[in-house]
Design a protein around this motif. Structure first.
Motif, PDB file in Angstrom:
ATOM      1  N   THR A  54       0.837  -1.190   0.000  1.00 29.96           N
ATOM      2  CA  THR A  54       0.000   0.000   0.000  1.00 29.96           C
ATOM      3  C   THR A  54       0.878   1.248   0.000  1.00 29.96           C
ATOM      4  O   THR A  54       1.843   1.340   0.754  1.00 29.96           O
ATOM      5  N   GLY A  55       0.550   2.198  -0.869  1.00 34.92           N
ATOM      6  CA  GLY A  55       1.327   3.414  -0.995  1.00 34.92           C
ATOM      7  C   GLY A  55       2.421   3.346  -2.031  1.00 34.92           C
ATOM      8  O   GLY A  55       3.047   4.368  -2.338  1.00 34.92           O
ATOM      9  N   GLY A  56       2.655   2.181  -2.593  1.00 35.19           N
ATOM     10  CA  GLY A  56       3.688   2.007  -3.592  1.00 35.19           C
ATOM     11  C   GLY A  56       3.245   2.445  -4.976  1.00 35.19           C
ATOM     12  O   GLY A  56       2.128   2.916  -5.175  1.00 35.19           O
ATOM     13  N   SER A  57       4.141   2.258  -5.944  1.00 39.38           N
ATOM     14  CA  SER A  57       3.888   2.684  -7.319  1.00 39.38           C
ATOM     15  C   SER A  57       4.231   1.586  -8.308  1.00 39.38           C
ATOM     16  O   SER A  57       5.094   0.741  -8.059  1.00 39.38           O
ATOM     17  N   LEU A  58       3.542   1.618  -9.433  1.00 38.81           N
ATOM     18  CA  LEU A  58       3.832   0.749 -10.562  1.00 38.81           C
ATOM     19  C   LEU A  58       3.594   1.528 -11.843  1.00 38.81           C
ATOM     20  O   LEU A  58       2.757   2.432 -11.875  1.00 38.81           O
ATOM     21  N   ARG A  59       4.314   1.172 -12.887  1.00 36.15           N
ATOM     22  CA  ARG A  59       4.038   1.718 -14.207  1.00 36.15           C
ATOM     23  C   ARG A  59       3.714   0.573 -15.149  1.00 36.15           C
ATOM     24  O   ARG A  59       4.556  -0.298 -15.393  1.00 36.15           O
ATOM     25  N   LEU A  60       2.504   0.587 -15.667  1.00 35.39           N
ATOM     26  CA  LEU A  60       2.077  -0.414 -16.617  1.00 35.39           C
ATOM     27  C   LEU A  60       2.354   0.057 -18.038  1.00 35.39           C
ATOM     28  O   LEU A  60       2.240   1.241 -18.343  1.00 35.39           O
ATOM     29  N   SER A  61       2.703  -0.881 -18.897  1.00 35.62           N
ATOM     30  CA  SER A  61       2.945  -0.587 -20.300  1.00 35.62           C
ATOM     31  C   SER A  61       2.020  -1.418 -21.166  1.00 35.62           C
ATOM     32  O   SER A  61       1.700  -2.560 -20.834  1.00 35.62           O
ATOM     33  N   CYS A  62       1.594  -0.843 -22.263  1.00 34.84           N
ATOM     34  CA  CYS A  62       0.800  -1.546 -23.265  1.00 34.84           C
ATOM     35  C   CYS A  62       1.498  -1.359 -24.598  1.00 34.84           C
ATOM     36  O   CYS A  62       1.430  -0.276 -25.193  1.00 34.84           O
ATOM     37  N   ALA A  63       2.181  -2.386 -25.041  1.00 38.83           N
ATOM     38  CA  ALA A  63       2.923  -2.327 -26.292  1.00 38.83           C
ATOM     39  C   ALA A  63       2.071  -2.851 -27.437  1.00 38.83           C
ATOM     40  O   ALA A  63       1.508  -3.942 -27.352  1.00 38.83           O
ATOM     41  N   ALA A  64       1.979  -2.071 -28.492  1.00 36.70           N
ATOM     42  CA  ALA A  64       1.206  -2.454 -29.663  1.00 36.70           C
ATOM     43  C   ALA A  64       2.130  -2.879 -30.790  1.00 36.70           C
ATOM     44  O   ALA A  64       3.224  -2.334 -30.958  1.00 36.70           O
ATOM     45  N   SER A  65       1.685  -3.848 -31.557  1.00 37.67           N
ATOM     46  CA  SER A  65       2.440  -4.301 -32.716  1.00 37.67           C
ATOM     47  C   SER A  65       1.486  -4.557 -33.866  1.00 37.67           C
ATOM     48  O   SER A  65       0.295  -4.779 -33.666  1.00 37.67           O
ATOM     49  N   GLY A  66       2.015  -4.534 -35.062  1.00 33.56           N
ATOM     50  CA  GLY A  66       1.218  -4.803 -36.246  1.00 33.56           C
ATOM     51  C   GLY A  66       0.720  -3.562 -36.954  1.00 33.56           C
ATOM     52  O   GLY A  66       0.474  -3.599 -38.164  1.00 33.56           O
ATOM     53  N   ARG A  67       0.553  -2.481 -36.207  1.00 28.09           N
ATOM     54  CA  ARG A  67       0.072  -1.233 -36.766  1.00 28.09           C
ATOM     55  C   ARG A  67       0.338  -0.114 -35.773  1.00 28.09           C
ATOM     56  O   ARG A  67       0.298  -0.327 -34.563  1.00 28.09           O
TER      57      ARG A  67
END
Length: 123
Positions: free
Chosen positions: A14-27
């Motif tokens: 609790t109180g921590g951080s994360l960075r999510l990534s969404c990588a796209a391919s094909g276009r």
């Protein structure tokens, strides 16, 4: 033609951080509105944050305002979700989506979901 892959989830305190990534391919994703959704066990999938095709317009669910930031990097063909001050209620599988904004709301395209990444926030 577009494939989406989420990454960056994990277990945090609790109180921590994360960075999510969404990588796209094909276009390139530069022409598309996009969003992050999440789904917790026993709950409906909910819209967390959205970003329009240019990156100049963003929106957030009330529950994450002031804590989460959505962004996109066209050079990397990737969308991000920076999550700060995480709470146990943020625990869910997070999905990225390609869709469109119109009539004042975001409409997901069911053909363009990633597989999801698990975020778990311990108390």
């Amino acid at each position: 033609q577009v494939q989406l892959v989420e990454s960056g989830g994990g277990l945090v305190q609790t109180g921590g951080s994360l960075r999510l990534s969404c990588a796209a391919s094909g276009r390139t994703i530069s022409n598309y509105d996009m969003a992050w959704f999440r789904q917790a066990p026993g709950k409906e999938r909910e819209l967390v944050a959205g970003i329009n095709w240019s990156g100049h317009i963003t929106s957030f669910a009330d529950s994450v305002k002031g804590r989460f930031t959505i962004s996109r990097d066209e050079a990397k063909n990737t969308m991000y979700l920076q999550m700060n001050s995480l709470k146990p209620e943020d625990t869910a599988v997070y999905y990225c989506n390609i869709g469109r904004f119109y009539s004042g709301s975001y409409h997901p395209d069911s053909n363009y979901w990633g597989q999801g990444t698990q975020v778990t926030v311990s108390s």
